[in-house]
Design an enzyme around this catalytic site. Structure first.
Site, PDB file in Angstrom:
ATOM      1  N   HIS A  70      40.511  46.709  36.887  1.00 46.67           N
ATOM      2  CA  HIS A  70      41.138  46.308  38.146  1.00 46.67           C
ATOM      3  C   HIS A  70      40.636  44.933  38.603  1.00 46.67           C
ATOM      4  O   HIS A  70      39.451  44.745  38.838  1.00 46.67           O
ATOM      5  CB  HIS A  70      40.837  47.355  39.213  1.00 46.67           C
ATOM      6  CG  HIS A  70      41.575  47.172  40.489  1.00 46.67           C
ATOM      7  ND1 HIS A  70      40.949  47.177  41.712  1.00 46.67           N
ATOM      8  CD2 HIS A  70      42.894  46.976  40.742  1.00 46.67           C
ATOM      9  CE1 HIS A  70      41.848  46.996  42.665  1.00 46.67           C
ATOM     10  NE2 HIS A  70      43.028  46.876  42.104  1.00 46.67           N
TER      11      HIS A  70
ATOM     12  N   HIS B 107      44.190  37.898  45.313  1.00 46.38           N
ATOM     13  CA  HIS B 107      44.596  39.194  45.834  1.00 46.38           C
ATOM     14  C   HIS B 107      45.083  39.143  47.272  1.00 46.38           C
ATOM     15  O   HIS B 107      46.123  39.712  47.612  1.00 46.38           O
ATOM     16  CB  HIS B 107      43.452  40.208  45.736  1.00 46.38           C
ATOM     17  CG  HIS B 107      43.795  41.529  46.347  1.00 46.38           C
ATOM     18  ND1 HIS B 107      43.536  41.832  47.672  1.00 46.38           N
ATOM     19  CD2 HIS B 107      44.421  42.617  45.830  1.00 46.38           C
ATOM     20  CE1 HIS B 107      43.980  43.048  47.946  1.00 46.38           C
ATOM     21  NE2 HIS B 107      44.511  43.551  46.850  1.00 46.38           N
TER      22      HIS B 107
END
Length: 256
Positions: A60, A101
């Site tokens: 991730h 992100h």
């Protein structure tokens, strides 16, 4: 060193993921062709159209427990240790796609400005590693082209598209200008129906997963999202896979 790191990384990821998702994985197999585990907070279901036919581990935001998230160091570590990896992308206002992100630069780079409102010149030299540790002060934002260059057959890069459909023609152009990343080794994901729909319409050879929360929000205090509602979202987006938020209370045999 590499063997030690690989063993440690695999052990860490497997212990975190497999323990929580084992029952979900076994329950899911009769209904879908594969289930993929991206992190302890999500599980992904791929349709028969998917480029993936087996269970895999996806790091991730790269190997973000050991390296700053969404950096070249994190991505390269994932590749070198045999993992697939997930990344997030935004586009600057002058149409350069880069890995990040958050919608703004504040948490990572200390600048209170939205990614989409910046030019590439404003972004390209930012320190995106020191927030984790000063030893990563030389890490700079990763371009989409750099991400595509890390694609390898036999594993995947999951590209989480954080923006609306306006980014899709630019993604398509970048992918068309190289030969390394293909439908066999990259997939797209997004929590936006319009983005997934655009990806499926403009890049139909590629797999696109629709991100869905199993609650009506990101908090565990939010009420559950009915299965029918989740299915409606996925079908409306024309996605050929589901990135489903993991919640051990809600994700039961009946839910699956």
């Amino acid at each position: 060193m590499k063997n030690t790191l690989t063993t440690r990384a695999k052990s860490t990821m497997k212990n975190t993921l497999t323990t929580r998702a084992k029952s979900i994985r076994l329950l899911a197999f009769p209904f879908v062709s594969s289930i993929l585990l991206a992190s302890s907070s999500s599980c992904l279901f791929a349709s028969e159209e998917s480029c993936l036919k087996k269970e895999i581990l996806i790091a991730h935001r790269g190997m973000s427990e050991m390296y700053p998230e969404n950096t070249l160091a994190a991505y390269k570590a994932a590749v070198e240790n045999g993992f697939s990896f997930e990344c997030d992308v935004y586009m600057t206002k002058d149409a350069r796609i880069f890995s990040f992100h958050d919608p703004d630069l504040k948490r990572i780079a200390g600048i209170d400005k939205r990614c989409a409102d910046c030019t590439w010149d404003e972004v390209k030299n930012l320190d995106v590693g020191s927030w984790m540790d000063k030893k990563w002060k030389d890490e700079r934002p990763v371009t989409f082209e750099q991400i595509l260059s890390l694609a390898r057959d036999g594993r995947i890069i999951e590209i989480d598209v954080k923006m609306g459909p306006e980014i899709v023609p630019h993604i398509k152009k970048a992918v068309s200008q190289q030969t390394n990343a293909t439908p066999k080794n990259i997939v797209f994901a997004s929590a936006r129906e319009d983005t997934i729909k655009a990806l499926r319409e403009q890049m139909s050879d590629f797999t696109a997963w629709m991100g869905v929360t199993c609650r009506k929000g990101w908090s565990r205090q939010d009420p559950p999202r009915p299965v029918e509602d989740a299915l409606r979202i996925v079908r409306a987006s024309k996605a050929n896979g589901v990135a489903l938020q993991f919640d051990s209370v809600l994700i039961t045999a009946d839910y699956i």
